[in-house]
Design a protein around this motif. Structure first.
Motif, PDB file in Angstrom:
ATOM      1  N   PRO A  30       5.342   0.604   5.747  1.00 24.93           N
ATOM      2  CA  PRO A  30       4.870  -0.712   5.293  1.00 24.93           C
ATOM      3  C   PRO A  30       3.378  -0.720   4.976  1.00 24.93           C
ATOM      4  O   PRO A  30       2.933  -1.452   4.086  1.00 24.93           O
ATOM      5  N   GLU A  31       2.598   0.084   5.696  1.00 26.00           N
ATOM      6  CA  GLU A  31       1.164   0.137   5.453  1.00 26.00           C
ATOM      7  C   GLU A  31       0.862   0.757   4.094  1.00 26.00           C
ATOM      8  O   GLU A  31      -0.003   0.269   3.351  1.00 26.00           O
ATOM      9  N   ILE A  32       1.560   1.830   3.751  1.00 23.84           N
ATOM     10  CA  ILE A  32       1.350   2.439   2.434  1.00 23.84           C
ATOM     11  C   ILE A  32       1.878   1.524   1.342  1.00 23.84           C
ATOM     12  O   ILE A  32       1.276   1.417   0.262  1.00 23.84           O
ATOM     13  N   PHE A  33       2.975   0.829   1.617  1.00 24.03           N
ATOM     14  CA  PHE A  33       3.470  -0.143   0.641  1.00 24.03           C
ATOM     15  C   PHE A  33       2.410  -1.203   0.360  1.00 24.03           C
ATOM     16  O   PHE A  33       2.164  -1.571  -0.795  1.00 24.03           O
ATOM     17  N   ALA A  34       1.753  -1.689   1.409  1.00 26.68           N
ATOM     18  CA  ALA A  34       0.695  -2.690   1.222  1.00 26.68           C
ATOM     19  C   ALA A  34      -0.446  -2.112   0.400  1.00 26.68           C
ATOM     20  O   ALA A  34      -1.018  -2.806  -0.467  1.00 26.68           O
ATOM     21  N   ALA A  35      -0.769  -0.840   0.630  1.00 26.02           N
ATOM     22  CA  ALA A  35      -1.813  -0.187  -0.164  1.00 26.02           C
ATOM     23  C   ALA A  35      -1.383  -0.034  -1.613  1.00 26.02           C
ATOM     24  O   ALA A  35      -2.192  -0.185  -2.543  1.00 26.02           O
ATOM     25  N   ASP A  36      -0.111   0.270  -1.834  1.00 27.55           N
ATOM     26  CA  ASP A  36       0.420   0.350  -3.198  1.00 27.55           C
ATOM     27  C   ASP A  36       0.238  -0.971  -3.927  1.00 27.55           C
ATOM     28  O   ASP A  36      -0.178  -1.021  -5.088  1.00 27.55           O
ATOM     29  N   MET A  37       0.578  -2.047  -3.250  1.00 23.84           N
ATOM     30  CA  MET A  37       0.494  -3.356  -3.899  1.00 23.84           C
ATOM     31  C   MET A  37      -0.951  -3.701  -4.248  1.00 23.84           C
ATOM     32  O   MET A  37      -1.232  -4.212  -5.340  1.00 23.84           O
ATOM     33  N   GLU A  38      -1.863  -3.397  -3.329  1.00 22.27           N
ATOM     34  CA  GLU A  38      -3.267  -3.729  -3.560  1.00 22.27           C
ATOM     35  C   GLU A  38      -3.891  -2.807  -4.607  1.00 22.27           C
ATOM     36  O   GLU A  38      -4.631  -3.264  -5.482  1.00 22.27           O
ATOM     37  N   THR A  39      -3.573  -1.524  -4.549  1.00 22.58           N
ATOM     38  CA  THR A  39      -4.238  -0.539  -5.397  1.00 22.58           C
ATOM     39  C   THR A  39      -3.575  -0.400  -6.759  1.00 22.58           C
ATOM     40  O   THR A  39      -4.253  -0.302  -7.787  1.00 22.58           O
ATOM     41  N   ILE A  40      -2.267  -0.373  -6.782  1.00 22.24           N
ATOM     42  CA  ILE A  40      -1.536  -0.144  -8.044  1.00 22.24           C
ATOM     43  C   ILE A  40      -1.205  -1.464  -8.729  1.00 22.24           C
ATOM     44  O   ILE A  40      -1.581  -1.695  -9.886  1.00 22.24           O
TER      45      ILE A  40
END
Length: 419
Positions: A30-40
């Motif tokens: 979930p943490e990487i998913f949140a980073a995906d949403m913010e970054t990508i």
């Protein structure tokens, strides 16, 4: 076995091995998913819709990208504009319907009313000193690439969209997508991380054994192959295919239809790929019988046997354009292990259902293919949860474009997170 479940994103990015799958947390965390949403998804151009979704003034459609809701509307001057779907009063969601037609945008909570240009027109009981000019809807960057609509949620969107647009416009213009209509659309929730959905699309290694409907008009050689493993008959077929591609490219381009491969999947921020490829035999389109699904052809086409143009964009779309119809695909992440795939079938705006085309025939191939792909994505998501999972190697002959998708993703995340 190396435990990667608690490994920081920066370390995972730094040790990514080119030519291999991503490590499991990229698909499950979930943490990487949140980073995906913010970054990508908050910083890049995202394909979201088509101009045919909002054909007339006042027509609107709502797109949700993670927790951000955007309303796209056709204004009175026929421009397509986009706003954050949030009332400037107390933050209520402004437009609730996926598609609707309005005279103005009216909040259901306290009736604050906005024009189609986003300006606040009416707000009752706000006092004599209230300045409506300071409370218009917040704009979202939107670009139309020959009728394909892209949003960027960043304050400063990537400038190289213009590069892609300049290169792609000659390829897309003959299809005249602005003069199409949405004949059918469907949403499917795939049981996998958005990157697995995209990776599955970026190869056809799996196609021959899993997509009987899709592969009827497609050349096996177009999926990629290992030359050293071909027998004499296979070599002759591969040579015939290569000649057919070259000959068709020449003929199509002489007729005003750019066709040769352009590929910038991992060397541009706004990555993309396109190529027009022949269909096998007498095939005309992506249908069960391989014949044109719509009698009224698109744009400048007068021959239904004009191959199929594909167009891929990073991070979330792919498209197929034939002479008779087009199919667009957009992926919207839901959470770490689920994604929404939205598919739209476009035909000429004057085509008449039941006369020029049959919806069941039009959609049959990709409805089946989407369902099959969803199952395959689910297999991969289940595997990524296993403690036995470790990244395997990509085929250098059939999965090189998957590798380029992952290269692009890792590059964009690395730039943002300083790996």
């Amino acid at each position: 076995m190396l435990d990667v479940t608690q490994t920081p994103l920066k370390a995972l990015l730094k040790r990514r091995r080119p030519g291999y799958c991503l490590e499991a947390p990229f698909y499950t965390s979930p943490e990487i998913f949140a980073a995906d949403m913010e970054t990508i998804f908050q910083r890049h151009w995202i394909f979201v819709a088509v101009e045919a979704d909002v054909p007339e003034p006042g027509d609107s459609t709502v797109v949700d990208i993670g927790g951000t809701s955007v309303v796209i509307v056709r204004d009175d001057d026929m421009n397509v504009v986009a706003f954050h779907n949030v009332c400037r009063h107390r933050g209520a969601r402004l437009v609730h319907d996926y598609k609707t037609s309005v005279g103005n945008l009216v909040c259901r909570y306290h009736a604050w009313t906005y024009g189609l240009d986003g300006q606040l027109l009416y707000a009752e009981h706000m006092g004599d000193h209230f300045d409506t000019a300071c409370h218009g809807l917040k704009k979202v960057h939107i670009r139309s690439l020959e009728g394909l609509l892209f949003l960027c949620l960043a304050d400063e969107p990537p400038a190289d969209f213009d590069v892609m647009a300049d290169l792609m416009t000659p390829y897309l213009a003959p299809h005249d997508l602005r003069n199409t209509k949405v004949a059918f659309e469907m949403d499917i929730i795939e049981p996998g991380n958005w990157k697995l959905t995209m990776e599955n699309n970026r190869e056809c290694y799996h196609c021959a054994g899993n997509h009987p409907e899709l592969t009827v008009p497609l050349f096996a050689e177009g999926f990629g192959f290992a030359p050293e493993q071909l027998d004499e008959a296979g070599r002759q077929q591969a040579e015939r295919y290569a000649c057919l591609v070259n000959d068709n490219h020449g003929a199509w381009e002489a007729s005003g239809f750019p066709s040769r491969c352009l590929e910038h999947l991992d060397d541009m921020v706004t990555g993309f790929r396109t190529e027009r490829l022949p269909l096998d035999g007498d095939a005309e389109s992506h249908t069960l019988d391989t014949k044109a699904a719509c009698r009224k052809l698109l744009g400048r086409f007068n021959d239904p046997k004009s191959g199929a143009l594909h167009f891929w964009t990073q991070p979330n779309s792919w498209h197929h354009f034939m002479a008779d119809h087009a199919v667009t695909f957009a992926v919207f992440p839901i959470d770490a292990e689920h994604s929404l795939l939205r598919t739209k079938w476009l035909v000429h705006k004057d085509a008449v259902e039941g006369v020029d085309y049959d919806v069941e025939n039009l959609k049959a191939v990709w409805v089946a293919t989407n369902d099959q792909d969803s199952t395959l994505v689910g297999y991969c998501q289940t595997g990524a949860r296993s403690p036995a999972y470790e990244p395997g190697p990509y085929s250098p002959h059939t999965e090189m474009l998957v590798d380029k998708f992952c290269n692009w993703y890792v590059g964009r995340m690395t730039d943002a997170h300083g790996a």
